[in-house]
Design a protein around this motif. Sequence first.
Motif, short mmCIF file in Angstrom:
data_model
loop_
_atom_site.label_atom_id
_atom_site.label_comp_id
_atom_site.label_asym_id
_atom_site.label_seq_id
_atom_site.Cartn_x
_atom_site.Cartn_y
_atom_site.Cartn_z
N ASP A 207 14.86 20.57 -24.71
CA ASP A 207 14.26 21.49 -25.68
C ASP A 207 12.77 21.17 -25.75
O ASP A 207 12.33 20.28 -26.48
CB ASP A 207 14.91 21.31 -27.05
CG ASP A 207 14.41 22.31 -28.08
OD1 ASP A 207 13.34 22.89 -27.87
OD2 ASP A 207 15.09 22.49 -29.11
N TRP A 208 11.99 21.94 -24.97
CA TRP A 208 10.56 21.62 -24.86
C TRP A 208 9.80 21.92 -26.14
O TRP A 208 8.79 21.27 -26.43
CB TRP A 208 9.96 22.35 -23.67
CG TRP A 208 10.42 21.74 -22.39
CD1 TRP A 208 11.41 22.18 -21.57
CD2 TRP A 208 9.94 20.53 -21.79
NE1 TRP A 208 11.58 21.33 -20.50
CE2 TRP A 208 10.69 20.31 -20.62
CE3 TRP A 208 8.95 19.61 -22.15
CZ2 TRP A 208 10.48 19.21 -19.80
CZ3 TRP A 208 8.74 18.52 -21.32
CH2 TRP A 208 9.49 18.33 -20.16
N ASP A 209 10.24 22.88 -26.93
CA ASP A 209 9.62 23.11 -28.24
C ASP A 209 9.80 21.87 -29.12
O ASP A 209 8.88 21.47 -29.84
CB ASP A 209 10.23 24.33 -28.93
CG ASP A 209 9.79 25.63 -28.29
OD1 ASP A 209 8.72 25.64 -27.62
OD2 ASP A 209 10.50 26.63 -28.42
N CYS A 210 10.98 21.27 -29.05
CA CYS A 210 11.23 20.06 -29.82
C CYS A 210 10.35 18.92 -29.33
O CYS A 210 9.81 18.15 -30.14
CB CYS A 210 12.70 19.67 -29.71
SG CYS A 210 13.16 18.21 -30.65
N VAL A 211 10.19 18.80 -28.01
CA VAL A 211 9.32 17.75 -27.46
C VAL A 211 7.90 17.93 -27.96
O VAL A 211 7.24 16.97 -28.39
CB VAL A 211 9.36 17.78 -25.92
CG1 VAL A 211 8.31 16.84 -25.34
CG2 VAL A 211 10.75 17.41 -25.41
N ARG A 212 7.41 19.18 -27.91
CA ARG A 212 6.03 19.44 -28.33
C ARG A 212 5.83 19.15 -29.82
O ARG A 212 4.75 18.72 -30.23
CB ARG A 212 5.66 20.88 -28.00
CG ARG A 212 5.35 21.11 -26.51
CD ARG A 212 4.88 22.52 -26.24
NE ARG A 212 6.01 23.44 -26.12
CZ ARG A 212 6.62 23.74 -24.97
NH1 ARG A 212 6.24 23.17 -23.86
NH2 ARG A 212 7.61 24.60 -24.95
N GLN A 213 6.86 19.39 -30.62
CA GLN A 213 6.72 19.19 -32.07
C GLN A 213 7.00 17.75 -32.51
O GLN A 213 6.37 17.26 -33.45
CB GLN A 213 7.69 20.12 -32.82
CG GLN A 213 7.35 21.60 -32.70
CD GLN A 213 8.33 22.45 -33.49
OE1 GLN A 213 8.66 22.14 -34.63
NE2 GLN A 213 8.79 23.53 -32.88
N ASN A 214 7.95 17.08 -31.82
CA ASN A 214 8.44 15.80 -32.33
C ASN A 214 8.27 14.62 -31.40
O ASN A 214 8.52 13.48 -31.81
CB ASN A 214 9.94 15.93 -32.66
CG ASN A 214 10.21 16.99 -33.69
OD1 ASN A 214 9.84 16.86 -34.85
ND2 ASN A 214 10.87 18.07 -33.27
N VAL A 220 14.26 12.74 -33.43
CA VAL A 220 14.90 14.06 -33.30
C VAL A 220 15.35 14.22 -31.84
O VAL A 220 14.55 14.05 -30.92
CB VAL A 220 13.92 15.20 -33.66
CG1 VAL A 220 14.59 16.55 -33.50
CG2 VAL A 220 13.40 15.02 -35.09
N PHE A 222 15.89 15.61 -28.32
CA PHE A 222 15.10 16.62 -27.61
C PHE A 222 15.81 17.13 -26.35
O PHE A 222 15.28 17.99 -25.65
CB PHE A 222 13.73 16.06 -27.22
CG PHE A 222 13.78 14.88 -26.31
CD1 PHE A 222 13.85 15.04 -24.93
CD2 PHE A 222 13.77 13.59 -26.83
CE1 PHE A 222 13.91 13.96 -24.09
CE2 PHE A 222 13.84 12.49 -25.98
CZ PHE A 222 13.90 12.66 -24.61
#
Length: 299
Positions: A207-214, A220, A222
């Motif tokens: 989940d690259w959105d998760c990587v970018r955010q967290n 969290v 990822f």
Amino acid sequence: MKQIKIGTCIPGPEAEQWLTLLKDKGFETFSINFHMSLEGTNLDRLAETAEKILKGSGASVSTIGCYCNPVQHPEQRRMLEQVIRKAEKFGATHVSTFAGALEGCCVEEAFPEFGRVFRELADMAQEKGIRLGIENCPMGGTWERASCNIGFHPKAWEAMFEEVTNENFGLEWEPAHQIMQLAEPVAQLKKWAGKIVHVHGKDASADWDCVRQNGVLGAVPFACHRLPGFGDTDWRQIISILHAQGYEDDICIEGYHDPVYCGEWEMTGQLHALRYLKWCRGGEFIPSPWWQEKSEEGM
């Protein structure tokens, strides 16, 4: 070139039950796996039972997995040695395991002891006609603080293959463990395909959105494991690279990790993965008639 077969992994202590249930589902091979302990399993008896169950099915046991830490724990090394000695009774040509580690220490600290232990294990396997593969699973460890397996990173593989040079020693590789490290499996496989002796059919999704955010330090999740056909990997490329490198063994689906196709949906997911991987390899092997004619003309 032989067709790459598609199989599945089953737990060793329940192997008799699982083989009976799965022998007619279309799996072409099986990997019987044990983790840290044989749990009282009599390997001689299990081998005889497996032969009876699979007789006439067209399927076979290709691999015995014995995932343990033979570098640090002598009793686990003895267990792995027993599996290597008994693998031929199943008709298996491979034994898979972990590279071991000095648990809690940096990966590099284990290299000398790894070499000492695995040179002996690889020699034992070679005498039995067995190929010995190291799964690329970090088991929750990091480079600075290893768990029970140092063999999860290409930097470690370079050192491992300097320590152990036997031709029968290599990797049991799967894309999932690389995606969980945000490594690109196809790019990695292009470099390391020649060292792969067995393949696990397990994928993952990042989940690259998760990587970018967290970020990736664990607060969290990822990425998650997926069955082939539901993850990020293009298995058509994986199988094409393996074919091009002369790989003629099998891909054994490793289930029981997918967060969606689990529980009562486990077998639905596994059978989809089986059909998908067979499709990715090009379906069933059909010899070209003109190739046969050409071969006969050349006689």
